[in-house]
Design a protein around this motif. Structure first.
Motif: not given
Length: 349
Positions: A178-197
């Motif tokens: 979601s947009p809210a989740a991606e903002e957290v990933a973009a600023t605070e996470a080390d690794v963004q995990l994707f599903w099998g897209e």
């Protein structure tokens, strides 16, 4: 999951995806040792109310292994940030720097463990604060933080995570589309995990997250990217597809079971379920049929084929910028061995 720094001549990071067994089942230590023996870096220990506690399982497995790295899924709302930061730093010392963390913000059985925050926007805002406080506690002294969801005053950990090279603390993995989740990933996470897209979807998300990181003024090292997907590997392409279709046929017979609405309405899960409208097989070998008959999360889409087929697909994700891979198939022990012997060597060359 293998842990050299990524580069053109080095393999991406890989680990198995497994869920803890029920209490009293002796399999987790056996699986962890098998992962070490067959070249995997570790395993994701999934979280959910009603499952064994992930930190307890991870501690037990780390004590019985030497290189196994537990990727421990945890939920803000179940943990307070200071308690979590202390627990993770302690385990990091006990395991000699082998601790990894997967932050989960999606809904669970919130009422069962006393979490009253059901609004997605507020959950992700809480996750952002959680990550900010945890990083500060892992790297600073006398931390004071006043947020909407969490507060600490003059807080210092007695034990900090192990530091070696560029590693200052356990790596923080995160998922969410979601947009809210991606903002957290973009600023605070080390690794963004994707599903099998499919490759085009992953490429688009990587580019968007890179732009979002720049726009929001990310203060940490550049965001890295990972793929969590089922990998169904057999000796030949033909055998792999025959087994995959047989598994889906068996799933179809039990398709009357309705999954929880709250889980199926997650943005990332909807993206996967919508893939079936594009075709039963996308790219070279991304099988979307499992999602039509109850497969969820990493089991919604499968990479199917011979070791060479699946290795080729994973290399294409790697060329897009994916450097962490969480692969899974069942039964766990047999697939740990099969894919460790047949797939991983192809990814090291």
């Amino acid at each position: 999951m293998v842990h050299p720094e990524p580069g053109p001549a080095r393999p991406p990071r890989r680990r198995r995806d497994r869920q803890p067994q029920q209490p009293g089942n002796p399999h987790p230590p056996r699986h962890a040792r098998a992962l070490e023996e067959h070249g995997w870096g570790g395993a994701l220990i999934g979280t959910g109310w009603g499952r064994p506690d992930t930190f307890t399982v991870a501690t037990a497995l780390a004590a019985r292994t030497t290189t196994f790295q537990p990727l421990i899924a945890i939920r803000p709302g179940y943990w307070r940030p200071a308690n979590f930061a202390s627990a993770a730093a302690t385990l990091d010392h006990l395991s000699q720097g082998r601790t990894l963390i997967n932050i989960v913000s999606g809904k669970d059985d919130l009422a069962a463990y006393g979490d009253g925050e059901s609004d997605p926007a507020h959950r992700y805002a809480r996750t952002r604060e959680f990550l900010q406080i945890v990083r500060k506690l892992w790297t600073q002294e006398n931390v004071t933080y006043q947020g909407e969801h969490f507060t600490v005053t003059g807080s210092t950990l007695a034990l900090r995570p192990i530091v070696h090279g560029q590693r200052q603390h356990p790596r923080l993995y995160f998922g969410g589309a979601s947009p809210a989740a991606e903002e957290v990933a973009a600023t605070e996470a080390d690794v963004q995990l994707f599903w099998g897209e499919p490759l085009d979807g992953v490429a688009e998300r990587i580019e968007r997250l890179k732009q979002l990181s720049e726009k929001l003024g990310r203060e940490h090292a550049p965001l890295e990217f990972g793929l969590r997907v089922t990998s169904l590997v057999r000796d030949t392409t033909e055998q792999a597809w025959a087994d995959a279709e047989a598994k889906v046929a068996a799933m179809a017979k039990g398709a009357g079971v309705v999954r929880e609405h709250r889980w199926r309405t997650a943005v990332g899960q909807r993206r996967l379920l919508d893939l079936a409208a594009r075709g039963e097989v996308l790219d070279d070998n991304l099988y979307t049929a499992p999602g039509r008959f109850g497969g969820g999360g990493a089991g919604t889409t499968w990479l199917v084929g011979s070791p060479e087929d699946v290795a080729s697909s994973l290399r294409k994700y790697e060329r897009l910028g994916v450097t962490h891979f969480v692969l899974s198939d069942t039964p766990y022990l047999g697939e740990i061995r099969r894919q460790g012997e047949q797939l991983l060597p192809l990814l090291r060359t």
